[in-house]
Design a protein around this motif. Structure first.
Motif, PDB file in Angstrom:
ATOM      1  N   ASN A 138     -12.329  -2.020   4.641  1.00 52.59           N
ATOM      2  CA  ASN A 138     -11.100  -2.763   4.362  1.00 52.59           C
ATOM      3  C   ASN A 138     -10.684  -3.708   5.478  1.00 52.59           C
ATOM      4  N   THR A 140      -3.844  -1.010   4.274  1.00 55.99           N
ATOM      5  CA  THR A 140      -3.529   0.162   3.462  1.00 55.99           C
ATOM      6  C   THR A 140      -2.483  -0.245   2.417  1.00 55.99           C
ATOM      7  N   THR A 186       0.217  -2.244   6.379  1.00 56.16           N
ATOM      8  CA  THR A 186       0.504  -1.444   5.195  1.00 56.16           C
ATOM      9  C   THR A 186       1.335  -2.292   4.240  1.00 56.16           C
ATOM     10  N   ASN A 222      -0.932   6.656  -1.178  1.00 57.79           N
ATOM     11  CA  ASN A 222      -1.582   5.649  -0.339  1.00 57.79           C
ATOM     12  C   ASN A 222      -3.015   5.404  -0.783  1.00 57.79           C
ATOM     13  N   PHE A 223      -3.469   4.160  -0.621  1.00 58.76           N
ATOM     14  CA  PHE A 223      -4.851   3.803  -0.896  1.00 58.76           C
ATOM     15  C   PHE A 223      -5.379   2.999   0.284  1.00 58.76           C
ATOM     16  N   THR A 224      -6.317   3.604   1.012  1.00 63.03           N
ATOM     17  CA  THR A 224      -6.965   2.935   2.135  1.00 63.03           C
ATOM     18  C   THR A 224      -8.443   2.803   1.805  1.00 63.03           C
ATOM     19  N   ASN A 250       0.430   1.134  -0.039  1.00 62.08           N
ATOM     20  CA  ASN A 250       1.326   2.276  -0.216  1.00 62.08           C
ATOM     21  C   ASN A 250       2.188   2.058  -1.456  1.00 62.08           C
ATOM     22  N   LYS A 266      -7.906   3.944  -7.439  1.00 56.81           N
ATOM     23  CA  LYS A 266      -6.882   4.856  -6.950  1.00 56.81           C
ATOM     24  C   LYS A 266      -6.221   5.554  -8.135  1.00 56.81           C
ATOM     25  N   GLU A 298       3.441  -2.332   0.880  1.00 57.26           N
ATOM     26  CA  GLU A 298       4.134  -1.489  -0.084  1.00 57.26           C
ATOM     27  C   GLU A 298       4.117  -2.156  -1.461  1.00 57.26           C
ATOM     28  N   ASN A 331      -3.246  -4.425  11.861  1.00 55.18           N
ATOM     29  CA  ASN A 331      -3.370  -3.399  10.830  1.00 55.18           C
ATOM     30  C   ASN A 331      -2.089  -3.373   9.991  1.00 55.18           C
ATOM     31  N   GLU A 338      -6.998  -3.928   9.447  1.00 60.32           N
ATOM     32  CA  GLU A 338      -7.286  -3.063   8.313  1.00 60.32           C
ATOM     33  C   GLU A 338      -6.047  -2.998   7.432  1.00 60.32           C
TER      34      GLU A 338
END
Length: 254
Positions: free
Chosen positions: A107, A32, A203, A101-103, A34, A90, A205, A201, A30
């Motif tokens: 996703n 995310t 993230t 943050n945008f999840t 940031n 977002k 940036e 998973n 998944e």
């Protein structure tokens, strides 16, 4: 040729596979996104947004009252040319760290190496007047007489704060009004050449250098272009050009 893959379809296939294969664990990462914010080397967040004194490329000393901006249509494209589109948009408000943050709701994405792009604001298909109730409640609408739809950016503050006569600026971006009843799409597509490897998973940036809004490629003179900028076609197109240098990729964590 680019192949568009629906993330919802992918998610349904994953569920089906998990139901059919009881003794096998299928891991699909998944993602995310940031967003972090700075003014050149000065880190900006909710704690110092309204207290930092900053100098733009034209030499005006400014303070910030508010920054809100909209991003949408996030896409990751792998080496095979398959593009995975993340639904949703977002609205980031720098006064609220929780909005950084945008999840996306759906996703999951196969492991691999990808390139990222997203839309600054809404593209022509998505920028439909009045249809997003959450944005309506945030007073995010762009005036119908200027083309309707929604803001892409609200950036407000004071400039020449180091003088006896500081003045306000309202750096707002959206659809460009060419003339009465004639409008031009003004969104921008933000692309990143650096590859992103996703195996768990993840993230991602995305760094926003706010100072770039005032300097590249157009050095912004707030003494000339402060308010009102929303109906100013040339100002809107200059903003669209400058936004292309604002974002860069930061750290990817898994």
């Amino acid at each position: 040729m680019k192949k568009i893959v629906s993330l919802l379809t992918l998610a349904l296939l994953i569920i089906a596979c998990n139901e059919d294969i009881d003794d096998t664990t299928i891991t699909i990462p998944e993602v995310t996104f940031n967003f972090t914010h700075h003014w050149d080397s000065t880190f900006i967040n909710s704690t110092n947004l309204e207290t930092e004194t900053l100098t733009n490329a034209n030499g005006e000393v400014i303070t910030i009252n508010r920054i809100r901006y909209l991003t949408s249509h996030f896409e990751l494209t792998n080496l095979a040319g398959e593009t995975y589109i993340f639904e949703g948009y977002k609205l980031t408000d720098l006064s609220d760290d929780a909005t950084y943050n945008f999840t996306p709701v759906v996703n999951t994405i196969p492991s691999g190496t990808y390139n990222l792009k997203f839309v600054w604001g809404f593209n022509a298909d998505d920028n439909t007047d009045g249809i997003y109730q959450d944005l309506n409640s945030e007073s995010w609408n762009w005036p119908a007489m200027l083309g309707g739809g929604y803001h892409f950016l609200q950036f407000d503050g004071m400039y020449n704060v180091d003088t006896a006569n500081p003045s306000p600026f309202n750096f707002h971006n959206g659809t460009a009004r060419v003339s009465d009843g004639v409008f031009e799409d003004n969104f921008a597509v933000i692309t990143f050449d650096a590859p992103i490897t996703i195996s768990n998973n993840t993230t991602i940036e995305i760094k926003m250098n706010i100072a770039e809004l005032f300097k590249n490629p157009n050095t912004w003179d707030l003494n000339v272009l402060d308010t009102p900028l929303m109906p100013n076609y040339d100002a809107q197109k200059m903003m669209q050009q400058n936004i292309l240098s604002v974002f860069s990729l930061g750290e990817t964590t898994q």
